[in-house]
Design a protein around this motif. Sequence first.
Motif, short mmCIF file in Angstrom:
data_model
loop_
_atom_site.label_atom_id
_atom_site.label_comp_id
_atom_site.label_asym_id
_atom_site.label_seq_id
_atom_site.Cartn_x
_atom_site.Cartn_y
_atom_site.Cartn_z
N ASN A 136 3.71 -0.82 -4.46
CA ASN A 136 2.86 -1.57 -4.05
C ASN A 136 2.54 -2.74 -3.39
OD1 ASN A 136 -0.30 -2.36 -3.99
ND2 ASN A 136 0.39 -3.59 -5.61
N HIS A 172 -1.48 -2.69 2.98
CA HIS A 172 -3.10 -3.08 1.83
C HIS A 172 -3.43 -3.96 1.75
CE1 HIS A 172 0.03 -4.96 -0.44
NE2 HIS A 172 -1.41 -5.13 -1.98
N HIS A 224 -6.74 -6.97 -0.49
CA HIS A 224 -6.77 -8.48 -0.60
C HIS A 224 -7.46 -8.59 0.49
CE1 HIS A 224 -4.34 -8.07 -3.95
NE2 HIS A 224 -3.27 -7.10 -2.92
N ASP A 283 -4.99 -5.04 -7.49
CA ASP A 283 -3.46 -4.06 -7.23
C ASP A 283 -4.02 -3.60 -7.53
OD1 ASP A 283 -2.29 -5.38 -4.42
OD2 ASP A 283 -1.12 -6.80 -5.84
FE LIG Z 1 -1.07 -6.07 -3.35
#
Ligand SMILES: [Fe+2]
Length: 321
Positions: free
Chosen positions: A154, A160, A165, A281
């Motif tokens: 991650n 992502h 975020h 996360d």
């Molecule tokens: Fe992250």
Amino acid sequence: MITNQWYAILPSKAVKTNQIVGVKRLNLELALFRNANGQIGCVVDQCTHRGAALSLGKVKGDCLQCPFHGLEFDPSGRCTFIPANGKSSTQDLSRYKVKSYAVREGNDIIFFWYGDPDKITDQLPFFNTDVDDSYVYSEILDQWHSHYSRSIENQLDVVHLPFVHHNTIGRGNKTLVNGPKVEFLPGGLVTSANNEVDVGQKPKKAAECIIKPTYLKFLFPNLWMNHISDKIKVIIYFAPVDDENTVLYIRFYNRVTGFKPLNRLIAFFGKFGNRIIERQDKRVVITQRPKASAYKSQENLLSGDGPIIQYRRIREELKNQ
Ligand SMILES: [Fe+2]
Ligand code: FES
């Protein structure tokens, strides 16, 4: 698990002088203790007499005393005394030995040698060229219901950012992923996000991208750094608990001003920012199935997953060594 590696497992301050701490790491129930001289030891948290947890005992001189019947063990796990047999006993105590593990400390972190004791190396992994005594840091921790490979991946995932975020570090809708470029270091890799707003352009190939001044660095087996600037870094060590749980220790390092007390204040507030990002996360990563990642998997990876693919590849090589 990769063998013959120093795993960062706990902050040094978690085991105080004359204290024993019971903790699960790398699928092992461990008792870590620190004697009056500050030296640290680590044994299996199970007495060889009748199985009680040694972590409930106490530190006596250089030894650990079991809470149940008082057997004493030195940092190598050797049984040194059985009170019931008396001081005059000359019995061979070798069969009472508890298994011990090598632990060392550096940068206020306890490292645990997972592997063959004959292959122990002197070098503990850390970002020694990136942070030094001119920095101060704050640290928070959080346990994730995920395998450590997932929580590490991650932190290498640039795809992502605009989703997980979207309202923090991934603001700006930069959904198009250029590269990213990955460079290799002894024991690790470096990469950086090169994302852009999608206006119909084709993503750049990794070879056309650069490592930006804000970059990510990873050192096997479980240390990661976000080099935000020359003055600010975030470092995470991912302590594996078992096959489904990881404790993340997240440090905010800075030397923003030339005045350490002020930098400490900045570090104090910096950790709250880290917490917000980390919780974003965690919410998603703990849902990933299967719990652990693998080099050969059913997943359909993207070009933008390049750093994750490289992490998996090197991890696989190290596991097979
Ligand atoms: Fe992250
Ligand atoms: S179980 Fe530890 S001394 Fe008996």
